[in-house]
Design a protein around this motif. Structure first.
Motif, PDB file in Angstrom:
ATOM      1  N   PHE A  68      33.971  39.752  45.074  1.00  0.00           N
ATOM      2  CA  PHE A  68      34.357  38.726  44.244  1.00  0.00           C
ATOM      3  C   PHE A  68      33.279  38.020  43.880  1.00  0.00           C
ATOM      4  CE2 PHE A  68      38.815  39.341  46.555  1.00  0.00           C
ATOM      5  CZ  PHE A  68      38.990  40.270  45.804  1.00  0.00           C
ATOM      6  N   ALA A  69      32.450  37.407  44.654  1.00  0.00           N
ATOM      7  CA  ALA A  69      31.316  36.655  43.886  1.00  0.00           C
ATOM      8  C   ALA A  69      30.383  37.468  43.072  1.00  0.00           C
ATOM      9  CB  ALA A  69      30.404  36.056  45.318  1.00  0.00           C
ATOM     10  N   THR A  72      32.215  37.783  39.603  1.00  0.00           N
ATOM     11  CA  THR A  72      32.439  36.674  39.035  1.00  0.00           C
ATOM     12  C   THR A  72      30.962  36.331  38.096  1.00  0.00           C
ATOM     13  OG1 THR A  72      33.986  35.688  40.169  1.00  0.00           O
ATOM     14  CG2 THR A  72      32.625  34.305  38.986  1.00  0.00           C
ATOM     15  N   ARG A  76      30.354  36.824  34.066  1.00  0.00           N
ATOM     16  CA  ARG A  76      29.780  35.805  33.200  1.00  0.00           C
ATOM     17  C   ARG A  76      28.437  36.240  32.508  1.00  0.00           C
ATOM     18  NH1 ARG A  76      32.407  30.974  33.850  1.00  0.00           N
ATOM     19  NH2 ARG A  76      34.148  30.711  35.185  1.00  0.00           N
ATOM     20  N   ASN A  97      45.491  41.835  37.924  1.00  0.00           N
ATOM     21  CA  ASN A  97      44.981  40.795  38.298  1.00  0.00           C
ATOM     22  C   ASN A  97      45.473  40.436  39.969  1.00  0.00           C
ATOM     23  OD1 ASN A  97      43.183  40.449  36.144  1.00  0.00           O
ATOM     24  ND2 ASN A  97      44.621  38.592  35.328  1.00  0.00           N
ATOM     25  N   LEU A 100      43.239  39.022  43.043  1.00  0.00           N
ATOM     26  CA  LEU A 100      42.184  38.526  42.736  1.00  0.00           C
ATOM     27  C   LEU A 100      42.292  36.998  42.706  1.00  0.00           C
ATOM     28  CD1 LEU A 100      41.341  40.577  39.428  1.00  0.00           C
ATOM     29  CD2 LEU A 100      40.682  41.260  41.756  1.00  0.00           C
ATOM     30  N   GLN A 102      41.183  33.193  41.562  1.00  0.00           N
ATOM     31  CA  GLN A 102      41.184  32.637  40.263  1.00  0.00           C
ATOM     32  C   GLN A 102      39.722  32.573  39.673  1.00  0.00           C
ATOM     33  OE1 GLN A 102      43.944  31.606  38.850  1.00  0.00           O
ATOM     34  NE2 GLN A 102      42.848  31.657  36.908  1.00  0.00           N
ATOM     35  N   HIS A 103      39.007  32.420  40.474  1.00  0.00           N
ATOM     36  CA  HIS A 103      37.445  32.584  39.776  1.00  0.00           C
ATOM     37  C   HIS A 103      37.119  33.732  39.125  1.00  0.00           C
ATOM     38  CE1 HIS A 103      35.258  34.580  42.980  1.00  0.00           C
ATOM     39  NE2 HIS A 103      36.071  33.855  43.975  1.00  0.00           N
ATOM     40  N   VAL A 104      37.436  35.058  39.597  1.00  0.00           N
ATOM     41  CA  VAL A 104      37.408  36.139  39.235  1.00  0.00           C
ATOM     42  C   VAL A 104      38.151  36.339  37.733  1.00  0.00           C
ATOM     43  CG1 VAL A 104      37.489  38.713  39.310  1.00  0.00           C
ATOM     44  CG2 VAL A 104      36.878  37.254  41.420  1.00  0.00           C
ATOM     45  N   ASP A 106      39.115  34.055  35.933  1.00  0.00           N
ATOM     46  CA  ASP A 106      38.352  32.879  35.000  1.00  0.00           C
ATOM     47  C   ASP A 106      37.660  33.911  34.234  1.00  0.00           C
ATOM     48  OD1 ASP A 106      40.451  30.971  35.340  1.00  0.00           O
ATOM     49  OD2 ASP A 106      39.053  29.921  36.764  1.00  0.00           O
ATOM     50  N   ALA A 107      36.502  34.440  35.061  1.00  0.00           N
ATOM     51  CA  ALA A 107      35.311  35.110  34.229  1.00  0.00           C
ATOM     52  C   ALA A 107      35.809  36.293  33.630  1.00  0.00           C
ATOM     53  CB  ALA A 107      34.372  35.746  35.588  1.00  0.00           C
TER      54      ALA A 107
END
Length: 224
Positions: A68-69, A72, A76, A97, A100, A102-104, A106-107
């Motif tokens: 996931f990192a 993301t 970005r 989604n 997943l 939230q940071h993914v 958002d990206a």
């Protein structure tokens, strides 16, 4: 994008290292693709990268956190990649989604927002995607609408159709000889190109050119 974990294992690293290497390959191929489209008479105006399957979401929490990192930061990075904006590539996501962080999400939203005004080319990114899920969702939409359940009505509700992307012409797959259910409905007449001796992080622009050359040499009759 198959083979990231096996690539990491070959070099004695954890899976997340392989995912980082796979992301680097993806960014390199985006650069090649946009360059190709500005220097060839025949352009590839639509391309899809399968970044994460529905089944991938069942992997162990440690690997998923790393994956996931990677997603993301990669999404970005693409949002601010000069070639994407110079070539006016619109990026669209297909899949779900669900599951997943939230940071993914958002990206994903950032990347779609940054490219929503473009139309010169389209890059689809499949995240949380499953081929059977797509077909079931399309069938359910037809039934819920009260329309007749037939091929035409299902075809109008696939991910590709909903965003005016044509059916798939060519699938390139590394290390395996299967499609794993990728776009089950929109690959009826698709040509397949398997690169058995390479894992995804090892894929190069030359490999993609060979795939396109192979595709161009084939006689496509669509069953006729």
């Amino acid at each position: 994008m198959d083979g990231n974990r096996r690539y990491a294992k070959l070099y004695g690293h954890k899976a997340v290292w392989g995912h980082w290497k796979g992301a680097t390959t993806w960014l390199d191929l985006i650069e090649w693709w946009t360059y190709f489209n500005t220097n060839q008479s025949h352009q590839v105006n639509y391309t899809t990268f399968w970044a994460l399957s529905k089944e991938n979401l069942q992997r162990n929490p440690e690997e998923l956190a790393g994956l996931f990192a990677v997603l993301t930061l990669t999404f970005r990075s693409i949002a601010f990649t000069a070639s994407i904006h110079r070539s006016r590539v619109r990026v669209r996501f297909i899949g779900t989604n669900k599951g997943l962080p939230q940071h993914v999400i958002d990206a994903i939203n950032l990347l779609e927002k940054k490219t929503e005004s473009y139309s010169q080319a389209v890059m689809l990114v499949a995240v949380g995607y499953g081929g059977r899920d797509e077909v079931l969702s399309a069938v359910k939409d037809v039934i819920d609408s009260g329309e007749e359940l037939n091929e035409e009505n299902v075809s109008r509700r696939t991910f590709c159709s909903k965003i005016a992307v044509p059916p798939v012409d060519l699938v390139i797959r590394t290390s395996e000889s299967r499609t794993s259910g990728f776009m089950l409905w929109d690959t009826q007449s698709t040509e397949l190109h398997f690169i058995h001796d390479k894992l995804w992080p090892e894929l190069s622009a030359r490999d993609c050119m060979h795939a396109l050359e192979s595709f161009a040499s084939r006689e496509r009759r669509g069953g006729k």
